[in-house]
Write a protein that holds these residues in place. Structure first.
Motif, PDB file in Angstrom:
ATOM      1  N   PRO A 285       0.773  -1.252   0.000  1.00  0.00           N
ATOM      2  CA  PRO A 285       0.000   0.000   0.000  1.00  0.00           C
ATOM      3  C   PRO A 285       0.800   1.297   0.000  1.00  0.00           C
ATOM      4  CG  PRO A 285      -0.953  -1.567   1.535  1.00  0.00           C
ATOM      5  CD  PRO A 285       0.376  -2.128   1.120  1.00  0.00           C
ATOM      6  N   GLN A 286       1.969   1.309   0.634  1.00  0.00           N
ATOM      7  CA  GLN A 286       2.707   2.573   0.718  1.00  0.00           C
ATOM      8  C   GLN A 286       4.088   2.338   1.321  1.00  0.00           C
ATOM      9  OE1 GLN A 286       1.563   5.931   3.501  1.00  0.00           O
ATOM     10  NE2 GLN A 286       0.875   6.819   1.566  1.00  0.00           N
TER      11      GLN A 286
ATOM     12  N   GLN B 100       2.460  -2.988   6.000  1.00  0.00           N
ATOM     13  CA  GLN B 100       2.632  -4.067   5.035  1.00  0.00           C
ATOM     14  C   GLN B 100       3.982  -3.965   4.320  1.00  0.00           C
ATOM     15  OE1 GLN B 100      -0.843  -2.468   4.970  1.00  0.00           O
ATOM     16  NE2 GLN B 100      -0.868  -3.955   6.652  1.00  0.00           N
ATOM     17  N   ASP B 101       4.451  -2.755   4.112  1.00  0.00           N
ATOM     18  CA  ASP B 101       5.761  -2.562   3.494  1.00  0.00           C
ATOM     19  C   ASP B 101       6.862  -3.090   4.412  1.00  0.00           C
ATOM     20  OD1 ASP B 101       7.296  -1.458   1.253  1.00  0.00           O
ATOM     21  OD2 ASP B 101       8.014   0.046   2.676  1.00  0.00           O
ATOM     22  N   VAL B 102       6.730  -2.826   5.699  1.00  0.00           N
ATOM     23  CA  VAL B 102       7.699  -3.339   6.669  1.00  0.00           C
ATOM     24  C   VAL B 102       7.657  -4.865   6.693  1.00  0.00           C
ATOM     25  CG1 VAL B 102       8.268  -3.475   9.130  1.00  0.00           C
ATOM     26  CG2 VAL B 102       7.686  -1.265   8.105  1.00  0.00           C
ATOM     27  N   SER B 103       6.443  -5.420   6.722  1.00  0.00           N
ATOM     28  CA  SER B 103       6.301  -6.874   6.774  1.00  0.00           C
ATOM     29  C   SER B 103       6.901  -7.532   5.528  1.00  0.00           C
ATOM     30  CB  SER B 103       4.826  -7.264   6.901  1.00  0.00           C
ATOM     31  OG  SER B 103       4.307  -6.899   8.155  1.00  0.00           O
ATOM     32  N   LEU B 104       6.650  -6.959   4.365  1.00  0.00           N
ATOM     33  CA  LEU B 104       7.177  -7.506   3.123  1.00  0.00           C
ATOM     34  C   LEU B 104       8.699  -7.463   3.115  1.00  0.00           C
ATOM     35  CD1 LEU B 104       7.057  -8.592   0.261  1.00  0.00           C
ATOM     36  CD2 LEU B 104       6.520  -6.267  -0.540  1.00  0.00           C
ATOM     37  N   HIS B 105       9.282  -6.316   3.461  1.00  0.00           N
ATOM     38  CA  HIS B 105      10.742  -6.199   3.493  1.00  0.00           C
ATOM     39  C   HIS B 105      11.356  -7.184   4.499  1.00  0.00           C
ATOM     40  CE1 HIS B 105      10.252  -2.551   1.093  1.00  0.00           C
ATOM     41  NE2 HIS B 105      11.560  -2.521   0.945  1.00  0.00           N
ATOM     42  N   HIS B 106      10.694  -7.343   5.646  1.00  0.00           N
ATOM     43  CA  HIS B 106      11.218  -8.260   6.649  1.00  0.00           C
ATOM     44  C   HIS B 106      11.118  -9.705   6.161  1.00  0.00           C
ATOM     45  CE1 HIS B 106      11.027 -10.690  10.447  1.00  0.00           C
ATOM     46  NE2 HIS B 106      12.071  -9.947  10.710  1.00  0.00           N
ATOM     47  N   TYR B 107      10.033 -10.042   5.494  1.00  0.00           N
ATOM     48  CA  TYR B 107       9.866 -11.381   4.940  1.00  0.00           C
ATOM     49  C   TYR B 107      10.978 -11.684   3.935  1.00  0.00           C
ATOM     50  CZ  TYR B 107       7.700 -15.262   2.337  1.00  0.00           C
ATOM     51  OH  TYR B 107       7.451 -16.457   1.713  1.00  0.00           O
ATOM     52  N   LEU B 108      11.253 -10.730   3.069  1.00  0.00           N
ATOM     53  CA  LEU B 108      12.326 -10.914   2.093  1.00  0.00           C
ATOM     54  C   LEU B 108      13.672 -11.087   2.804  1.00  0.00           C
ATOM     55  CD1 LEU B 108      11.322  -8.201  -0.562  1.00  0.00           C
ATOM     56  CD2 LEU B 108      10.963 -10.681  -0.691  1.00  0.00           C
ATOM     57  N   GLN B 109      13.912 -10.261   3.801  1.00  0.00           N
ATOM     58  CA  GLN B 109      15.167 -10.327   4.553  1.00  0.00           C
ATOM     59  C   GLN B 109      15.339 -11.690   5.215  1.00  0.00           C
ATOM     60  OE1 GLN B 109      15.588  -8.355   8.524  1.00  0.00           O
ATOM     61  NE2 GLN B 109      17.038  -7.019   7.446  1.00  0.00           N
ATOM     62  N   GLN B 110      14.258 -12.203   5.785  1.00  0.00           N
ATOM     63  CA  GLN B 110      14.320 -13.489   6.474  1.00  0.00           C
ATOM     64  C   GLN B 110      14.641 -14.645   5.535  1.00  0.00           C
ATOM     65  OE1 GLN B 110      14.629 -12.250   9.680  1.00  0.00           O
ATOM     66  NE2 GLN B 110      13.601 -14.146  10.219  1.00  0.00           N
TER      67      GLN B 110
ATOM     68  N   ALA C   6      14.701  -6.163  -1.438  1.00  0.00           N
ATOM     69  CA  ALA C   6      13.900  -5.364  -2.358  1.00  0.00           C
ATOM     70  C   ALA C   6      14.829  -4.519  -3.212  1.00  0.00           C
ATOM     71  CB  ALA C   6      12.940  -4.472  -1.589  1.00  0.00           C
ATOM     72  N   ASP C   7      14.309  -4.035  -4.321  1.00  0.00           N
ATOM     73  CA  ASP C   7      15.144  -3.240  -5.228  1.00  0.00           C
ATOM     74  C   ASP C   7      15.628  -1.954  -4.584  1.00  0.00           C
ATOM     75  OD1 ASP C   7      12.492  -2.374  -5.187  1.00  0.00           O
ATOM     76  OD2 ASP C   7      12.569  -1.547  -7.207  1.00  0.00           O
ATOM     77  N   ASP C   8      14.864  -1.420  -3.608  1.00  0.00           N
ATOM     78  CA  ASP C   8      15.304  -0.192  -2.942  1.00  0.00           C
ATOM     79  C   ASP C   8      16.443  -0.448  -1.959  1.00  0.00           C
ATOM     80  OD1 ASP C   8      13.868  -1.536  -1.033  1.00  0.00           O
ATOM     81  OD2 ASP C   8      12.577   0.138  -0.478  1.00  0.00           O
ATOM     82  N   GLN C   9      16.812  -1.727  -1.795  1.00  0.00           N
ATOM     83  CA  GLN C   9      17.918  -2.089  -0.911  1.00  0.00           C
ATOM     84  C   GLN C   9      18.977  -2.899  -1.650  1.00  0.00           C
ATOM     85  OE1 GLN C   9      15.758  -4.024   2.318  1.00  0.00           O
ATOM     86  NE2 GLN C   9      15.624  -2.101   3.431  1.00  0.00           N
ATOM     87  N   GLY C  10      18.973  -2.733  -2.974  1.00  0.00           N
ATOM     88  CA  GLY C  10      19.991  -3.387  -3.780  1.00  0.00           C
ATOM     89  C   GLY C  10      19.663  -4.791  -4.239  1.00  0.00           C
ATOM     90  N   GLY C  11      18.420  -5.227  -4.016  1.00  0.00           N
ATOM     91  CA  GLY C  11      18.031  -6.568  -4.420  1.00  0.00           C
ATOM     92  C   GLY C  11      17.303  -6.608  -5.750  1.00  0.00           C
ATOM     93  N   ASP C  12      16.758  -7.781  -6.068  1.00  0.00           N
ATOM     94  CA  ASP C  12      16.107  -7.937  -7.362  1.00  0.00           C
ATOM     95  C   ASP C  12      14.601  -8.180  -7.266  1.00  0.00           C
ATOM     96  OD1 ASP C  12      16.105 -10.491  -6.325  1.00  0.00           O
ATOM     97  OD2 ASP C  12      16.948 -11.451  -8.109  1.00  0.00           O
ATOM     98  N   VAL C  13      14.018  -7.962  -6.084  1.00  0.00           N
ATOM     99  CA  VAL C  13      12.562  -8.020  -5.941  1.00  0.00           C
ATOM    100  C   VAL C  13      12.046  -6.589  -5.985  1.00  0.00           C
ATOM    101  CG1 VAL C  13      10.611  -8.744  -4.526  1.00  0.00           C
ATOM    102  CG2 VAL C  13      12.733 -10.094  -4.513  1.00  0.00           C
ATOM    103  N   GLN C  14      11.289  -6.274  -7.023  1.00  0.00           N
ATOM    104  CA  GLN C  14      10.810  -4.905  -7.193  1.00  0.00           C
ATOM    105  C   GLN C  14       9.558  -4.692  -6.345  1.00  0.00           C
ATOM    106  OE1 GLN C  14      10.253  -3.668 -11.251  1.00  0.00           O
ATOM    107  NE2 GLN C  14       9.381  -1.694 -10.683  1.00  0.00           N
ATOM    108  N   VAL C  15       9.647  -3.808  -5.376  1.00  0.00           N
ATOM    109  CA  VAL C  15       8.512  -3.491  -4.512  1.00  0.00           C
ATOM    110  C   VAL C  15       7.875  -2.195  -5.006  1.00  0.00           C
ATOM    111  CG1 VAL C  15       7.764  -2.920  -2.175  1.00  0.00           C
ATOM    112  CG2 VAL C  15       9.510  -4.672  -2.527  1.00  0.00           C
ATOM    113  N   ILE C  16       6.597  -2.277  -5.328  1.00  0.00           N
ATOM    114  CA  ILE C  16       5.861  -1.145  -5.883  1.00  0.00           C
ATOM    115  C   ILE C  16       4.855  -0.660  -4.852  1.00  0.00           C
ATOM    116  CG2 ILE C  16       4.318  -0.390  -7.729  1.00  0.00           C
ATOM    117  CD1 ILE C  16       5.514  -2.670  -9.431  1.00  0.00           C
ATOM    118  N   ALA C  17       5.071   0.538  -4.339  1.00  0.00           N
ATOM    119  CA  ALA C  17       4.142   1.118  -3.375  1.00  0.00           C
ATOM    120  C   ALA C  17       3.046   1.858  -4.130  1.00  0.00           C
ATOM    121  CB  ALA C  17       4.880   2.079  -2.438  1.00  0.00           C
TER     122      ALA C  17
END
Length: 392
Positions: free
Chosen positions: A186-187, A192-202, A207-218
């Motif tokens: 959503p934003q 939900q953005d925090v949860s998604l980023h944490h899930y990816l980290q785990q 995410a792409d905003d942290q140098g990764g290849d999963v593009q997160v679109i808010a």
């Protein structure tokens, strides 16, 4: 007064230009991201500030008295309430539909404003133009820490109601299949953005905003539904009823129900927060609002069918199109969440840890004092209900 009007305008724009509520709070990268949130969100707070000051100025020019926050009748206080058009805010939707909040507020006037997500609401809340709000845990944390305690959490409102839904034909069966995918939430910085980023980290992803290849679109929940239908995104970490809409309308596949990531399947999705200044000025109003919330939650839990219909009708009345959702969507959405005034405090503290661990916060937040549960517990005691706690 009128002769100083141009000077006042110049001062207003100077303040708007200089004000940045994210400084010294988010990490440098996130400060930049936050400042680039939706243009309407940034100008939303500026416009509200401008309109408010212009109203005072014009009233002064006309020789009329203008008192902020007073009702038009002059017999009470205007309470400005913010919420989202999500079923995780069912306590807001049903209570407003039944006019429970208005009835408990008596001679005071209730006005409401709808927001897409927490970042938009927090800006207006900290600007003093929202008094009480239904708000997710991470935006509540940001508001409390950044304002140094000028916002407090009064109660919970919902638990659960968030799913990770993916396209049925993308062969996404687990985190390892997310490389190179486009996932919406959503934003930026919302829960939900925090949860998604944490899930990816785990799972060793970024995410792409942290140098990764999963593009997160808010993007807004409504826009996510459209993008998903058009196959412009591969999935979404999204609250109800939008999650169930993806499943029912586009045959989306539920990759994950966020409840499975939490002990006992419980985590706070929505809180009730208040501006501390408003609470100090109007403690009786705050207590009356909480009584209305408790009554509404009890009504929803005792009358689920009626509550679903009321929430559905109210959503139709405030969302573009004015169309009620299919009963299948409503049933599915309510099955994924629960309404509760329990703040589930431990899970909010955990969300704060998550925001820090994914790099959204410069330091681990000190959330000592974020809760003021005394008014809620007073209401609960008067009804013979068990108190809630803010303990970790």
């Amino acid at each position: 007064m009128c002769c100083f009007f141009p000077l006042i305008l110049r001062k207003i724009f100077s303040i708007i230009k200089k004000t940045d509520p994210t400084k010294s709070f988010f990490t440098e990268k996130v400060e930049k991201e936050f400042s680039l949130m939706k243009t309407f969100s940034r100008f939303g707070i500026s416009s509200l500030l401008l309109v408010t000051i212009l109203t005072w100025t014009l009233a002064a020019c006309g020789g009329e008295d203008s008192t902020p926050k007073s009702s038009s009748s002059g017999t009470g206080v205007t309470v400005h309430l913010g919420y989202f058009p999500n079923l995780t805010h069912a306590a807001a939707l049903v209570g407003l539909a039944r006019k429970t909040y208005e009835q408990e507020l008596g001679p005071n006037k209730l006005t409401t404003t709808i927001f897409n997500a927490g970042g938009d609401l927090v800006k207006v809340l900290l600007g003093g133009n929202i008094d009480i709000a239904f708000l997710g845990p991470d935006p509540a944390i940001y508001a409390y820490v950044q304002s140094k305690g000028s916002v407090h959490v009064l109660a919970g409102a919902s638990s659960g109601g968030v799913l990770f839904v993916v396209q049925p034909d993308e062969n996404i069966n687990g985190p390892n299949d997310l490389h190179g995918k486009k996932i919406a939430d959503p934003q930026k910085l919302n829960t939900q953005d925090v949860s998604l980023h944490h899930y990816l980290q785990q799972h060793g992803l970024k995410a792409d905003d942290q140098g990764g290849d999963v593009q997160v679109i808010a993007t807004s929940n409504a826009n996510t539904v459209s993008l998903f239908k058009q196959h412009q995104i591969d999935g979404a970490w999204i609250p109800e009823p939008w999650a169930s809409r993806l499943v029912a309308e586009s045959k989306g596949k539920v990759l994950l129900d966020e409840r499975t990531l939490w002990p006992d399947g419980k985590f706070v999705t929505t809180n009730i927060v208040v501006r501390t200044e408003f609470q100090k000025q109007h403690p009786d109003i705050v207590k009356a609002f909480l009584k209305a919330e408790v009554d509404t939650i009890q009504y929803i839990n005792k009358n689920p069918a009626e509550a679903k219909n009321l929430a559905n009708e109210y959503l139709a009345s405030v969302l573009p199109g004015g169309k009620k959702l299919d009963q299948q969507i409503m049933d599915s959405a309510f099955d994924h969440l629960s309404v509760t005034y329990d703040p589930l405090a431990q899970t909010l503290y955990t969300f704060g840890d998550y925001a820090y661990s994914v790099g959204f916060l410069k330091e681990k937040p000190d959330l000592t004092g974020i809760y003021d549960l005394d008014p809620l517990n007073s209401v609960l005691s008067s009804q013979g209900l068990s108190p809630v706690t803010a303990s970790k």
